[in-house]
Design a protein around this motif. Sequence first.
Motif, short mmCIF file in Angstrom:
data_model
loop_
_atom_site.label_atom_id
_atom_site.label_comp_id
_atom_site.label_asym_id
_atom_site.label_seq_id
_atom_site.Cartn_x
_atom_site.Cartn_y
_atom_site.Cartn_z
N VAL A 60 0.84 -1.20 0.00
CA VAL A 60 0.00 0.00 0.00
C VAL A 60 0.88 1.25 0.00
N LEU A 61 0.58 2.17 -0.91
CA LEU A 61 1.29 3.45 -0.98
C LEU A 61 0.30 4.57 -0.65
N LYS A 62 0.76 5.52 0.14
CA LYS A 62 -0.10 6.62 0.58
C LYS A 62 0.23 7.95 -0.11
N ASP A 63 1.22 7.95 -0.99
CA ASP A 63 1.74 9.23 -1.50
C ASP A 63 1.72 9.32 -3.02
N ARG A 64 0.75 8.68 -3.68
CA ARG A 64 0.70 8.70 -5.14
C ARG A 64 -0.67 9.19 -5.65
N PRO A 65 -1.09 10.39 -5.32
CA PRO A 65 -2.44 10.84 -5.73
C PRO A 65 -2.60 10.97 -7.23
N TYR A 66 -1.48 11.04 -7.96
CA TYR A 66 -1.55 11.18 -9.41
C TYR A 66 -1.88 9.88 -10.12
N VAL A 67 -1.87 8.76 -9.41
CA VAL A 67 -2.22 7.47 -10.01
C VAL A 67 -3.74 7.34 -10.01
N GLN A 68 -4.35 7.69 -11.12
CA GLN A 68 -5.80 7.63 -11.26
C GLN A 68 -6.24 6.53 -12.23
N THR A 69 -5.29 5.95 -12.93
CA THR A 69 -5.49 4.82 -13.83
C THR A 69 -4.29 3.90 -13.64
N PRO A 70 -4.29 2.69 -14.21
CA PRO A 70 -3.11 1.84 -14.03
C PRO A 70 -1.85 2.47 -14.61
#
Length: 315
Positions: free
Chosen positions: A221-231
């Motif tokens: 689990v990563l908590k710091d990647r808000p830019y990942v909205q698609t694979p």
Amino acid sequence: MSVHAVKRTQAHLAWDNSIPPVLHVASGDTVTFNCLDASNGQITPASTAAALAALDFARLDQVNGPVHVAGAAPGDVLRVDVLRVAPAHWGWTACLPGFGLLADEFPAPALKLWALEWDDAAGAGHAWFDDARRITIPLRPFAGEMGVAPGKDGAFSTIPPYRTGGNIDTRHVCAGATLYLPVEVPGALFSIGDGHAAQGDGEVCGTAIETPVRVTVRLTVLKDRPYVQTPHFRTPAAPAEEYYCTTGVDSDIREATRAAVRHMVAFLGAEHGLARVDAYMLCSVAGDLRMHEVVDMPNYVIGMMMPKSIFTHGK
């Protein structure tokens, strides 16, 4: 870190956040999945093309899981490190009526069975496409289906891809690659399936070398990647390759793509003596579709790239 396993029977046929998890793991744990092929066992090494007419399409593209990852919450990202993918000793490729980029030009069912030569210790192998013509396919197995449950309630087909993953059919997400998926439900609820021994970019006839696989992944689990909205994915390093490329040029991107594949089918027939349906299936398991030109309107240029290394008689 712990190691876990999911059995072949622990599978489901829809992306649905109400499906209870078969396994609970901690972030950073490793899970090995034992997956049937995309036909869900309906195609076997003894099958003939007649089996295609009897396929129950409602049973296709099952996925194993789901796996609940502790600490995963909506807005997080699930990092999927693909550690190992091992195909079975056999596989299949088919032209299914109504499926594929040139479905209207290949209406008859066709089935090709493969003997897969795989060295698990080396993580490498090959399969003969045509022994007499010395055409061999290097194996680079991967799981075509990798995804997490959608936040929206309800059952969603496993056939298409979604922003949360699913049937992404991306050959570059093989052993050594890392996939990043946006989490929409608590625990992420990760599932995987649809083993492929080899596939070209685009999977133009609708099937790759379909095969059962054993695949091991690490789920973090990563908590710091808000830019990942698609694979998103990171690929492993690959050796340089020489290609023969045909192109399609058209103002309609689909028609340009169809033309690129059609021209490669013609090339393979003329230069390598392949029947049209065999050439079409070879495009699906070894050829890569690429967008070469998309800015000089009104036309697009799409390329179908065939690696020259598969034609071992030319070495």
